[in-house]
Write a protein that holds these residues in place. Structure first.
Motif, PDB file in Angstrom:
ATOM      1  N   ARG A 174     -21.007 -10.859  -1.336  1.00  0.00           N
ATOM      2  CA  ARG A 174     -22.110 -10.064  -1.884  1.00  0.00           C
ATOM      3  C   ARG A 174     -22.819 -10.902  -2.936  1.00  0.00           C
ATOM      4  O   ARG A 174     -22.270 -11.223  -3.990  1.00  0.00           O
ATOM      5  CB  ARG A 174     -21.572  -8.761  -2.469  1.00  0.00           C
ATOM      6  N   LEU A 175     -24.058 -11.274  -2.599  1.00  0.00           N
ATOM      7  CA  LEU A 175     -24.848 -12.174  -3.421  1.00  0.00           C
ATOM      8  C   LEU A 175     -26.076 -11.460  -3.954  1.00  0.00           C
ATOM      9  O   LEU A 175     -26.684 -10.642  -3.253  1.00  0.00           O
ATOM     10  CB  LEU A 175     -25.291 -13.400  -2.608  1.00  0.00           C
ATOM     11  N   VAL A 176     -26.458 -11.758  -5.204  1.00  0.00           N
ATOM     12  CA  VAL A 176     -27.655 -11.181  -5.813  1.00  0.00           C
ATOM     13  C   VAL A 176     -28.661 -12.302  -6.036  1.00  0.00           C
ATOM     14  O   VAL A 176     -28.320 -13.361  -6.582  1.00  0.00           O
ATOM     15  CB  VAL A 176     -27.312 -10.476  -7.143  1.00  0.00           C
ATOM     16  N   VAL A 177     -29.888 -12.065  -5.594  1.00  0.00           N
ATOM     17  CA  VAL A 177     -30.934 -13.067  -5.683  1.00  0.00           C
ATOM     18  C   VAL A 177     -32.248 -12.376  -6.046  1.00  0.00           C
ATOM     19  O   VAL A 177     -32.394 -11.161  -5.845  1.00  0.00           O
ATOM     20  CB  VAL A 177     -31.069 -13.825  -4.341  1.00  0.00           C
ATOM     21  N   ALA A 178     -33.192 -13.100  -6.602  1.00  0.00           N
ATOM     22  CA  ALA A 178     -34.510 -12.535  -6.886  1.00  0.00           C
ATOM     23  C   ALA A 178     -35.108 -11.963  -5.607  1.00  0.00           C
ATOM     24  O   ALA A 178     -34.981 -12.558  -4.529  1.00  0.00           O
ATOM     25  CB  ALA A 178     -35.427 -13.601  -7.475  1.00  0.00           C
ATOM     26  N   TRP A 179     -35.746 -10.794  -5.714  1.00  0.00           N
ATOM     27  CA  TRP A 179     -36.301 -10.125  -4.547  1.00  0.00           C
ATOM     28  C   TRP A 179     -37.222 -11.041  -3.756  1.00  0.00           C
ATOM     29  O   TRP A 179     -37.189 -11.066  -2.516  1.00  0.00           O
ATOM     30  CB  TRP A 179     -37.043  -8.862  -4.987  1.00  0.00           C
ATOM     31  N   GLU A 180     -38.012 -11.830  -4.446  1.00  0.00           N
ATOM     32  CA  GLU A 180     -38.958 -12.719  -3.768  1.00  0.00           C
ATOM     33  C   GLU A 180     -38.251 -13.863  -3.026  1.00  0.00           C
ATOM     34  O   GLU A 180     -38.852 -14.478  -2.137  1.00  0.00           O
ATOM     35  CB  GLU A 180     -39.954 -13.300  -4.778  1.00  0.00           C
ATOM     36  N   ASP A 181     -36.997 -14.138  -3.373  1.00  0.00           N
ATOM     37  CA  ASP A 181     -36.275 -15.243  -2.735  1.00  0.00           C
ATOM     38  C   ASP A 181     -35.305 -14.778  -1.652  1.00  0.00           C
ATOM     39  O   ASP A 181     -34.548 -15.585  -1.100  1.00  0.00           O
ATOM     40  CB  ASP A 181     -35.479 -16.023  -3.792  1.00  0.00           C
ATOM     41  N   ARG A 182     -35.315 -13.482  -1.333  1.00  0.00           N
ATOM     42  CA  ARG A 182     -34.292 -12.963  -0.432  1.00  0.00           C
ATOM     43  C   ARG A 182     -34.370 -13.586   0.960  1.00  0.00           C
ATOM     44  O   ARG A 182     -33.344 -13.923   1.562  1.00  0.00           O
ATOM     45  CB  ARG A 182     -34.391 -11.431  -0.348  1.00  0.00           C
ATOM     46  N   HIS A 183     -35.576 -13.732   1.496  1.00  0.00           N
ATOM     47  CA  HIS A 183     -35.697 -14.279   2.846  1.00  0.00           C
ATOM     48  C   HIS A 183     -35.350 -15.763   2.877  1.00  0.00           C
ATOM     49  O   HIS A 183     -34.800 -16.263   3.870  1.00  0.00           O
ATOM     50  CB  HIS A 183     -37.101 -14.046   3.383  1.00  0.00           C
ATOM     51  N   ALA A 184     -35.658 -16.468   1.797  1.00  0.00           N
ATOM     52  CA  ALA A 184     -35.278 -17.881   1.732  1.00  0.00           C
ATOM     53  C   ALA A 184     -33.759 -18.021   1.713  1.00  0.00           C
ATOM     54  O   ALA A 184     -33.197 -18.923   2.343  1.00  0.00           O
ATOM     55  CB  ALA A 184     -35.892 -18.535   0.496  1.00  0.00           C
ATOM     56  N   VAL A 237     -15.676 -21.169   9.714  1.00  0.00           N
ATOM     57  CA  VAL A 237     -15.998 -19.761   9.493  1.00  0.00           C
ATOM     58  C   VAL A 237     -17.474 -19.681   9.121  1.00  0.00           C
ATOM     59  O   VAL A 237     -17.885 -20.160   8.073  1.00  0.00           O
ATOM     60  CB  VAL A 237     -15.115 -19.150   8.385  1.00  0.00           C
ATOM     61  N   SER A 238     -18.283 -19.085   9.984  1.00  0.00           N
ATOM     62  CA  SER A 238     -19.741 -19.111   9.846  1.00  0.00           C
ATOM     63  C   SER A 238     -20.316 -17.713   9.689  1.00  0.00           C
ATOM     64  O   SER A 238     -19.688 -16.713  10.038  1.00  0.00           O
ATOM     65  CB  SER A 238     -20.378 -19.782  11.075  1.00  0.00           C
ATOM     66  N   VAL A 239     -21.543 -17.661   9.187  1.00  0.00           N
ATOM     67  CA  VAL A 239     -22.244 -16.390   9.018  1.00  0.00           C
ATOM     68  C   VAL A 239     -22.580 -15.800  10.382  1.00  0.00           C
ATOM     69  O   VAL A 239     -23.116 -16.487  11.254  1.00  0.00           O
ATOM     70  CB  VAL A 239     -23.529 -16.583   8.200  1.00  0.00           C
ATOM     71  N   ILE A 240     -22.261 -14.520  10.576  1.00  0.00           N
ATOM     72  CA  ILE A 240     -22.616 -13.837  11.819  1.00  0.00           C
ATOM     73  C   ILE A 240     -23.602 -12.697  11.583  1.00  0.00           C
ATOM     74  O   ILE A 240     -24.229 -12.218  12.519  1.00  0.00           O
ATOM     75  CB  ILE A 240     -21.368 -13.297  12.536  1.00  0.00           C
ATOM     76  N   GLU A 241     -23.755 -12.251  10.317  1.00  0.00           N
ATOM     77  CA  GLU A 241     -24.682 -11.158  10.019  1.00  0.00           C
ATOM     78  C   GLU A 241     -25.032 -11.204   8.544  1.00  0.00           C
ATOM     79  O   GLU A 241     -24.185 -11.522   7.703  1.00  0.00           O
ATOM     80  CB  GLU A 241     -24.045  -9.804  10.360  1.00  0.00           C
ATOM     81  N   VAL A 242     -26.297 -10.904   8.232  1.00  0.00           N
ATOM     82  CA  VAL A 242     -26.756 -10.833   6.847  1.00  0.00           C
ATOM     83  C   VAL A 242     -27.520  -9.534   6.653  1.00  0.00           C
ATOM     84  O   VAL A 242     -28.420  -9.208   7.443  1.00  0.00           O
ATOM     85  CB  VAL A 242     -27.662 -12.028   6.481  1.00  0.00           C
ATOM     86  N   THR A 279     -25.769  -9.257   1.572  1.00  0.00           N
ATOM     87  CA  THR A 279     -24.379  -9.181   2.017  1.00  0.00           C
ATOM     88  C   THR A 279     -24.224 -10.021   3.275  1.00  0.00           C
ATOM     89  O   THR A 279     -24.871  -9.755   4.293  1.00  0.00           O
ATOM     90  CB  THR A 279     -23.969  -7.722   2.300  1.00  0.00           C
ATOM     91  N   ALA A 280     -23.404 -11.047   3.179  1.00  0.00           N
ATOM     92  CA  ALA A 280     -23.211 -11.978   4.297  1.00  0.00           C
ATOM     93  C   ALA A 280     -21.835 -11.760   4.903  1.00  0.00           C
ATOM     94  O   ALA A 280     -20.819 -11.783   4.195  1.00  0.00           O
ATOM     95  CB  ALA A 280     -23.362 -13.418   3.825  1.00  0.00           C
ATOM     96  N   ALA A 281     -21.793 -11.534   6.210  1.00  0.00           N
ATOM     97  CA  ALA A 281     -20.535 -11.379   6.938  1.00  0.00           C
ATOM     98  C   ALA A 281     -20.227 -12.679   7.667  1.00  0.00           C
ATOM     99  O   ALA A 281     -21.105 -13.265   8.314  1.00  0.00           O
ATOM    100  CB  ALA A 281     -20.631 -10.222   7.925  1.00  0.00           C
ATOM    101  N   TYR A 282     -18.982 -13.108   7.571  1.00  0.00           N
ATOM    102  CA  TYR A 282     -18.534 -14.365   8.171  1.00  0.00           C
ATOM    103  C   TYR A 282     -17.429 -14.091   9.196  1.00  0.00           C
ATOM    104  O   TYR A 282     -16.680 -13.116   9.070  1.00  0.00           O
ATOM    105  CB  TYR A 282     -17.965 -15.311   7.108  1.00  0.00           C
ATOM    106  N   ALA A 283     -17.319 -14.971  10.171  1.00  0.00           N
ATOM    107  CA  ALA A 283     -16.239 -14.875  11.152  1.00  0.00           C
ATOM    108  C   ALA A 283     -16.053 -16.225  11.810  1.00  0.00           C
ATOM    109  O   ALA A 283     -16.886 -17.146  11.666  1.00  0.00           O
ATOM    110  CB  ALA A 283     -16.531 -13.805  12.205  1.00  0.00           C
TER     111      ALA A 283
END
Length: 284
Positions: A26-36, A62-67, A100-104
């Motif tokens: 669970r990561l918090v980032v500036a709203w304007e940077d979310r897509h980056a 172990v890689s990202v499968i969903e964000v 929120t990044a899910a890894y598997a």
């Protein structure tokens, strides 16, 4: 591009099971940077067909499968009532986004070493099911081993069980399905050895094509490939003369010399045409 973010307390959450490892951050980032940040997690290189630039730190493979992305906290800027849902959207300018990044562990192991080669940055996975086909054997072709003069009653005639192996090969991240090769090979048997099986023993019996999201491209747009699942059915009948396949049937006559024989039309054509299956694994 460097993107500043914070990881919330209690993150990551890791799970180890018989299916491998999964994790959630669970990561918090500036709203304007979310897509980056999403593009960085999924990887621009990933969308271009290259391996993802990262994964779960400290866990190889172990890689990202969903964000998932949502406002944090969920308090939009005050505004008047909206009237056009196709043009107006809540604004969170200057605020934060929870990413929120899910890894598997991706299922990228083919499971066997005799699968066809495919293009770089794509991969195959494999599964197998074993079923069977029941064939009635004519009674006049059978005899008792100890005394051939004793008649074989109908109730003693067994049903011969011929194993049918279903092979499912899935091609992931295919750039473009080979539509012509699929149409040409459908309903055909293998002209050459395939999956270690002799010619004419494997039937191309089906295919499923689905679009597959593979990442974010350099322009920030979603990039797609294809996931192709091919279904092959192997009918390998073991006879004293060798292994025969889909073009063979049991011949009861003459009763003195029954056995498996290839069936053809009157002009000599086999019931199942043969095809080279290599084209199924080349981009269209």
């Amino acid at each position: 591009m460097t993107i500043a973010f914070r990881e919330l307390d209690g993150s990551p959450h890791e799970v180890f099971s018989a299916d491998g490892m999964t994790a959630e951050r669970r990561l918090v980032v500036a709203w304007e940077d979310r897509h980056a940040l999403v593009a960085h997690l999924l990887g621009e290189e990933y969308a271009l067909g290259l391996p993802p630039p990262g994964g779960l730190p400290g866990r190889s493979g172990v890689s990202v499968i969903e964000v998932r992305v949502e406002p944090w906290p969920a308090e939009a800027e005050p505004r008047a009532a909206m009237t056009d849902p196709t043009a107006e959207l809540n604004s969170y300018s200057g605020r934060w986004a929870l990413v929120t990044a899910a890894y598997a562990l991706p299922d990228r192991e083919p499971g066997r070493g005799d699968l066809p080669p495919v293009a770089a940055h794509t991969y195959l996975t494999y599964r197998m099911d074993l079923a069977g086909q029941t064939i009635r054997i004519p009674g006049e072709t059978l005899r008792w081993e100890t005394d051939g003069a004793i008649p074989v009653p109908p109730e003693a005639i067994p049903a011969l069980r011929v194993p049918i192996i279903e092979h499912q090969i899935t091609w992931h991240r295919a750039p473009l399905p080979p539509w012509s090769a699929i149409r040409h090979a459908a309903g055909c048997v293998n002209a050459q050895p395939f999956l270690g099986a002799p010619p004419e023993t494997i039937l191309f019996d089906g295919a499923i094509a689905r679009r597959q999201f593979i990442g974010i491209d350099l322009e920030g747009s979603a990039a797609f490939g294809w996931r192709l699942t091919y279904i092959f059915r192997e009918r390998a009948i073991k006879t004293p003369g060798g292994i025969v396949g889909w073009n063979h049937a049991f011949r009861s006559l003459p009763a003195s010399a029954p056995g498996w024989d290839r069936l053809t039309t009157l002009d000599g054509r086999t019931l199942y045409s043969a095809a080279n299956f290599a084209g199924l694994f080349a981009a269209g």
